[in-house]
Design a protein around this motif. Structure first.
Motif, mmCIF file in Angstrom:
data_model
loop_
_atom_site.group_PDB
_atom_site.id
_atom_site.type_symbol
_atom_site.label_atom_id
_atom_site.label_comp_id
_atom_site.label_asym_id
_atom_site.label_seq_id
_atom_site.Cartn_x
_atom_site.Cartn_y
_atom_site.Cartn_z
ATOM 1 N N CYS A 1 37.367 53.341 88.417
ATOM 2 C CA CYS A 1 38.195 54.108 89.349
ATOM 3 C C CYS A 1 38.969 55.201 88.615
ATOM 4 N N CYS B 1 44.768 46.242 92.899
ATOM 5 C CA CYS B 1 44.169 46.712 91.643
ATOM 6 C C CYS B 1 44.432 45.767 90.473
ATOM 7 N N CYS C 1 41.446 43.672 89.708
ATOM 8 C CA CYS C 1 40.162 44.274 90.062
ATOM 9 C C CYS C 1 39.353 44.578 88.798
ATOM 10 N N CYS D 1 40.364 46.547 99.444
ATOM 11 C CA CYS D 1 40.022 47.920 99.065
ATOM 12 C C CYS D 1 38.531 48.152 99.342
HETATM 13 S S1 SF4 Z 1 40.814 49.440 90.919
HETATM 14 FE FE1 SF4 Z 1 39.761 50.836 92.353
HETATM 15 S S2 SF4 Z 1 38.252 49.545 93.414
HETATM 16 FE FE2 SF4 Z 1 39.728 48.176 92.437
HETATM 17 S S3 SF4 Z 1 41.228 47.783 94.052
HETATM 18 FE FE3 SF4 Z 1 42.019 49.500 92.821
HETATM 19 S S4 SF4 Z 1 41.320 51.341 93.866
HETATM 20 FE FE4 SF4 Z 1 40.106 49.624 94.669
#
Ligand code: SF4
Length: 263
Positions: A253, A244, A247, A22
Protein backbone atom coordinates in the motif's frame (compact mmCIF):
# COMPACT_ATOMS: atom_id res chain seq x y z
CA UNK A 1 -7.91 -2.29 -15.07
CA UNK A 2 -9.54 -5.70 -15.41
CA UNK A 3 -8.38 -8.44 -13.09
CA UNK A 4 -6.68 -11.46 -14.62
CA UNK A 5 -7.90 -13.63 -11.76
CA UNK A 6 -11.50 -14.82 -11.58
CA UNK A 7 -13.96 -13.55 -9.01
CA UNK A 8 -14.02 -15.98 -6.05
CA UNK A 9 -17.02 -18.27 -6.12
CA UNK A 10 -17.84 -17.85 -2.45
CA UNK A 11 -17.49 -15.51 0.50
CA UNK A 12 -16.39 -16.77 3.92
CA UNK A 13 -16.92 -14.86 7.18
CA UNK A 14 -13.19 -14.15 7.47
CA UNK A 15 -12.99 -12.85 3.88
CA UNK A 16 -16.06 -10.74 4.54
CA UNK A 17 -14.27 -9.32 7.59
CA UNK A 18 -11.29 -8.49 5.32
CA UNK A 19 -13.61 -6.66 2.94
CA UNK A 20 -15.42 -4.78 5.67
CA UNK A 21 -12.10 -3.72 7.21
CA UNK A 22 -10.70 -2.55 3.87
CA UNK A 23 -11.81 -3.53 0.33
CA UNK A 24 -8.20 -3.27 -0.92
CA UNK A 25 -7.16 -5.91 1.59
CA UNK A 26 -9.85 -8.20 0.15
CA UNK A 27 -8.52 -7.49 -3.34
CA UNK A 28 -4.99 -8.53 -2.38
CA UNK A 29 -6.03 -11.57 -0.34
CA UNK A 30 -9.00 -12.97 -2.28
CA UNK A 31 -8.75 -11.71 -5.87
CA UNK A 32 -4.98 -11.52 -6.39
CA UNK A 33 -4.40 -14.27 -3.82
CA UNK A 34 -1.15 -12.77 -2.61
CA UNK A 35 0.17 -15.25 -0.03
CA UNK A 36 0.07 -14.11 3.59
CA UNK A 37 2.90 -15.84 5.47
CA UNK A 38 1.98 -17.77 8.59
CA UNK A 39 2.74 -16.20 11.96
CA UNK A 40 3.34 -17.95 15.27
CA UNK A 41 -0.25 -17.07 16.30
CA UNK A 42 -1.88 -18.43 13.12
CA UNK A 43 0.25 -21.59 13.20
CA UNK A 44 -0.65 -22.16 16.86
CA UNK A 45 -4.33 -21.62 16.07
CA UNK A 46 -4.28 -24.23 13.31
CA UNK A 47 -2.25 -26.59 15.51
CA UNK A 48 -4.75 -26.44 18.38
CA UNK A 49 -7.78 -26.65 16.08
CA UNK A 50 -6.30 -29.80 14.51
CA UNK A 51 -5.99 -31.43 17.94
CA UNK A 52 -9.57 -30.58 18.99
CA UNK A 53 -10.98 -31.64 15.63
CA UNK A 54 -9.39 -35.08 16.01
CA UNK A 55 -10.55 -35.33 19.63
CA UNK A 56 -14.19 -34.75 18.70
CA UNK A 57 -14.05 -37.17 15.80
CA UNK A 58 -13.49 -39.95 18.36
CA UNK A 59 -16.45 -41.87 19.82
CA UNK A 60 -17.61 -39.97 22.92
CA UNK A 61 -16.32 -42.51 25.47
CA UNK A 62 -12.79 -42.33 24.00
CA UNK A 63 -12.41 -38.54 24.37
CA UNK A 64 -9.84 -38.54 27.16
CA UNK A 65 -7.04 -36.11 27.85
CA UNK A 66 -4.44 -38.78 27.04
CA UNK A 67 -6.01 -39.47 23.64
CA UNK A 68 -6.05 -35.72 23.02
CA UNK A 69 -2.35 -35.40 23.77
CA UNK A 70 -1.70 -38.27 21.35
CA UNK A 71 -2.81 -36.00 18.50
CA UNK A 72 -0.07 -33.43 19.14
CA UNK A 73 2.55 -35.44 17.22
CA UNK A 74 0.36 -35.73 14.13
CA UNK A 75 -0.50 -32.00 14.41
CA UNK A 76 3.24 -31.29 14.17
CA UNK A 77 3.45 -33.40 11.00
CA UNK A 78 0.31 -32.02 9.37
CA UNK A 79 0.36 -28.35 10.35
CA UNK A 80 4.05 -27.53 10.66
CA UNK A 81 4.93 -28.06 7.02
CA UNK A 82 8.34 -26.98 5.72
CA UNK A 83 6.81 -23.73 4.41
CA UNK A 84 5.20 -22.91 7.75
CA UNK A 85 8.39 -23.74 9.66
CA UNK A 86 10.29 -21.37 7.41
CA UNK A 87 7.70 -18.57 7.57
CA UNK A 88 7.59 -18.52 11.38
CA UNK A 89 11.34 -19.26 11.73
CA UNK A 90 10.59 -22.26 13.91
CA UNK A 91 13.56 -23.24 16.06
CA UNK A 92 13.88 -25.53 19.07
CA UNK A 93 12.92 -22.79 21.55
CA UNK A 94 9.78 -21.88 19.60
CA UNK A 95 8.83 -25.54 19.24
CA UNK A 96 9.16 -26.03 23.00
CA UNK A 97 7.00 -22.95 23.57
CA UNK A 98 4.36 -24.22 21.12
CA UNK A 99 4.21 -27.65 22.75
CA UNK A 100 4.05 -26.16 26.27
CA UNK A 101 1.28 -23.74 25.32
CA UNK A 102 -0.67 -26.48 23.55
CA UNK A 103 -0.41 -28.73 26.60
CA UNK A 104 -1.70 -25.93 28.83
CA UNK A 105 -4.58 -25.30 26.43
CA UNK A 106 -5.52 -28.99 26.43
CA UNK A 107 -5.51 -29.07 30.26
CA UNK A 108 -7.63 -25.87 30.44
CA UNK A 109 -10.03 -27.19 27.83
CA UNK A 110 -10.71 -30.28 29.96
CA UNK A 111 -11.57 -27.97 32.87
CA UNK A 112 -14.08 -26.12 30.65
CA UNK A 113 -16.12 -29.11 29.51
CA UNK A 114 -16.16 -32.89 29.47
CA UNK A 115 -15.87 -33.81 25.79
CA UNK A 116 -17.46 -37.21 26.53
CA UNK A 117 -20.72 -35.37 27.18
CA UNK A 118 -20.60 -33.29 24.00
CA UNK A 119 -23.10 -34.28 21.33
CA UNK A 120 -22.41 -32.61 18.03
CA UNK A 121 -23.80 -32.56 14.52
CA UNK A 122 -20.30 -32.24 13.11
CA UNK A 123 -16.79 -30.87 13.54
CA UNK A 124 -15.02 -28.77 10.91
CA UNK A 125 -18.42 -28.65 9.26
CA UNK A 126 -18.27 -27.21 5.75
CA UNK A 127 -21.37 -25.30 4.68
CA UNK A 128 -21.86 -23.50 1.39
CA UNK A 129 -25.20 -21.88 0.64
CA UNK A 130 -26.63 -18.89 -1.18
CA UNK A 131 -28.00 -16.36 1.30
CA UNK A 132 -29.87 -13.32 -0.04
CA UNK A 133 -27.86 -13.55 -3.26
CA UNK A 134 -24.45 -13.95 -1.58
CA UNK A 135 -22.63 -17.29 -2.10
CA UNK A 136 -21.55 -17.84 1.49
CA UNK A 137 -19.17 -20.55 2.62
CA UNK A 138 -17.89 -21.34 6.09
CA UNK A 139 -16.22 -24.02 8.17
CA UNK A 140 -17.68 -24.37 11.65
CA UNK A 141 -15.39 -25.69 14.38
CA UNK A 142 -18.30 -27.55 15.96
CA UNK A 143 -22.09 -27.57 15.88
CA UNK A 144 -23.44 -28.97 19.15
CA UNK A 145 -26.81 -30.51 19.80
CA UNK A 146 -27.78 -29.53 23.34
CA UNK A 147 -29.82 -31.69 25.73
CA UNK A 148 -32.92 -29.60 25.04
CA UNK A 149 -32.55 -30.28 21.30
CA UNK A 150 -31.29 -26.82 20.34
CA UNK A 151 -28.16 -26.13 18.27
CA UNK A 152 -25.11 -24.22 19.51
CA UNK A 153 -22.27 -22.92 17.36
CA UNK A 154 -18.95 -23.57 19.09
CA UNK A 155 -15.83 -21.69 18.02
CA UNK A 156 -12.39 -22.26 19.59
CA UNK A 157 -10.27 -19.16 20.14
CA UNK A 158 -6.58 -19.47 20.91
CA UNK A 159 -5.88 -15.76 21.33
CA UNK A 160 -6.54 -13.32 24.16
CA UNK A 161 -9.88 -12.57 25.77
CA UNK A 162 -11.90 -9.92 23.90
CA UNK A 163 -12.98 -6.53 25.16
CA UNK A 164 -16.65 -7.07 26.06
CA UNK A 165 -17.46 -3.54 24.90
CA UNK A 166 -17.09 -4.86 21.35
CA UNK A 167 -19.25 -8.00 21.51
CA UNK A 168 -20.96 -7.11 18.25
CA UNK A 169 -17.57 -7.32 16.51
CA UNK A 170 -16.42 -10.36 18.53
CA UNK A 171 -19.48 -12.43 17.58
CA UNK A 172 -19.80 -11.18 13.98
CA UNK A 173 -18.25 -14.22 12.26
CA UNK A 174 -20.12 -16.74 14.39
CA UNK A 175 -23.42 -14.91 13.81
CA UNK A 176 -22.85 -15.23 10.09
CA UNK A 177 -22.21 -18.96 10.64
CA UNK A 178 -25.60 -19.05 12.34
CA UNK A 179 -27.19 -17.49 9.24
CA UNK A 180 -25.41 -20.13 7.13
CA UNK A 181 -26.74 -22.94 9.33
CA UNK A 182 -30.26 -21.52 9.20
CA UNK A 183 -30.23 -21.31 5.41
CA UNK A 184 -28.60 -24.71 4.93
CA UNK A 185 -30.23 -26.83 7.65
CA UNK A 186 -33.52 -24.99 7.94
CA UNK A 187 -32.83 -24.67 11.66
CA UNK A 188 -31.43 -21.62 13.40
CA UNK A 189 -28.84 -22.24 16.15
CA UNK A 190 -30.05 -20.59 19.34
CA UNK A 191 -26.65 -19.87 20.88
CA UNK A 192 -23.01 -19.15 20.12
CA UNK A 193 -20.23 -20.24 22.46
CA UNK A 194 -16.74 -18.83 21.93
CA UNK A 195 -14.26 -20.96 23.86
CA UNK A 196 -11.11 -19.02 24.77
CA UNK A 197 -9.20 -22.21 25.43
CA UNK A 198 -5.91 -20.53 26.38
CA UNK A 199 -7.73 -18.80 29.25
CA UNK A 200 -10.21 -21.50 30.24
CA UNK A 201 -13.17 -19.15 29.67
CA UNK A 202 -16.18 -19.22 27.37
CA UNK A 203 -18.43 -16.36 26.39
CA UNK A 204 -21.89 -16.96 24.99
CA UNK A 205 -24.52 -15.01 23.14
CA UNK A 206 -28.05 -15.95 22.08
CA UNK A 207 -28.92 -15.91 18.38
CA UNK A 208 -32.15 -14.35 17.17
CA UNK A 209 -33.80 -14.13 13.78
CA UNK A 210 -33.09 -10.39 13.78
CA UNK A 211 -29.36 -11.07 14.17
CA UNK A 212 -29.10 -13.74 11.43
CA UNK A 213 -31.15 -11.54 9.08
CA UNK A 214 -28.92 -8.54 9.73
CA UNK A 215 -25.71 -10.57 9.21
CA UNK A 216 -27.07 -12.11 6.01
CA UNK A 217 -28.15 -8.70 4.74
CA UNK A 218 -24.71 -7.23 5.46
CA UNK A 219 -23.02 -10.13 3.65
CA UNK A 220 -25.32 -9.73 0.65
CA UNK A 221 -24.59 -5.99 0.52
CA UNK A 222 -20.86 -6.68 0.70
CA UNK A 223 -21.06 -9.27 -2.08
CA UNK A 224 -22.90 -6.81 -4.29
CA UNK A 225 -20.10 -4.25 -3.74
CA UNK A 226 -17.42 -6.92 -4.30
CA UNK A 227 -18.86 -7.81 -7.71
CA UNK A 228 -19.13 -4.12 -8.61
CA UNK A 229 -15.53 -3.33 -7.59
CA UNK A 230 -14.37 -6.44 -9.43
CA UNK A 231 -16.10 -5.30 -12.62
CA UNK A 232 -14.62 -1.80 -12.16
CA UNK A 233 -11.17 -3.36 -11.67
CA UNK A 234 -10.38 -1.64 -8.39
CA UNK A 235 -11.18 -2.13 -4.72
CA UNK A 236 -10.70 1.14 -2.76
CA UNK A 237 -8.24 1.30 0.11
CA UNK A 238 -9.79 2.52 3.36
CA UNK A 239 -6.78 2.86 5.66
CA UNK A 240 -7.30 3.20 9.40
CA UNK A 241 -5.16 2.49 12.42
CA UNK A 242 -7.21 -0.56 13.36
CA UNK A 243 -7.43 -2.02 9.85
CA UNK A 244 -3.82 -1.46 8.88
CA UNK A 245 -2.17 -2.48 12.16
CA UNK A 246 -2.10 -6.21 11.42
CA UNK A 247 -2.46 -6.05 7.64
CA UNK A 248 0.04 -8.10 5.62
CA UNK A 249 -0.11 -5.64 2.70
CA UNK A 250 1.15 -2.45 4.38
CA UNK A 251 4.33 -2.23 2.33
CA UNK A 252 2.47 -2.75 -0.93
CA UNK A 253 0.00 0.00 0.00
CA UNK A 254 2.74 2.43 0.95
CA UNK A 255 4.54 1.71 -2.31
CA UNK A 256 1.32 2.60 -4.12
CA UNK A 257 1.02 5.90 -2.27
CA UNK A 258 -1.70 4.92 0.21
CA UNK A 259 -1.35 6.86 3.45
CA UNK A 260 -1.14 3.91 5.84
CA UNK A 261 -1.16 4.99 9.50
CA UNK A 262 1.45 3.70 11.94
CA UNK A 263 5.07 2.75 11.55
S1 SF4 B 1 -2.47 -1.66 4.72
FE1 SF4 B 1 -3.59 -1.16 2.82
S2 SF4 B 1 -4.77 -3.01 2.34
FE2 SF4 B 1 -4.12 -3.18 4.47
S3 SF4 B 1 -5.85 -2.34 5.62
FE3 SF4 B 1 -4.40 -0.65 5.31
S4 SF4 B 1 -5.08 0.38 3.45
FE4 SF4 B 1 -6.09 -1.63 3.50
Amino acid sequence: MAFEQPLPQSLSPSRLADFQACPRRYQHASIERIPQPATYATAKGRFVHYVFERLHQLPADERTIDRTRDFVASAADEILTDDVRQEIALDDAMMTRLLDETDTIIARYFEMEDPKEVQHEGVELRIGVDVKGAPLYGILDRLDREEDGSLTIVDYKTGGLPNRNYDSHTFANAELYAALCEAHLGERPTKIRLMYVAHGQSIERPVSEVVTNARAQAAAGAWSRITRYYDEGDFPATPSTNSCRFCAFKDRCRANGVAVPGR
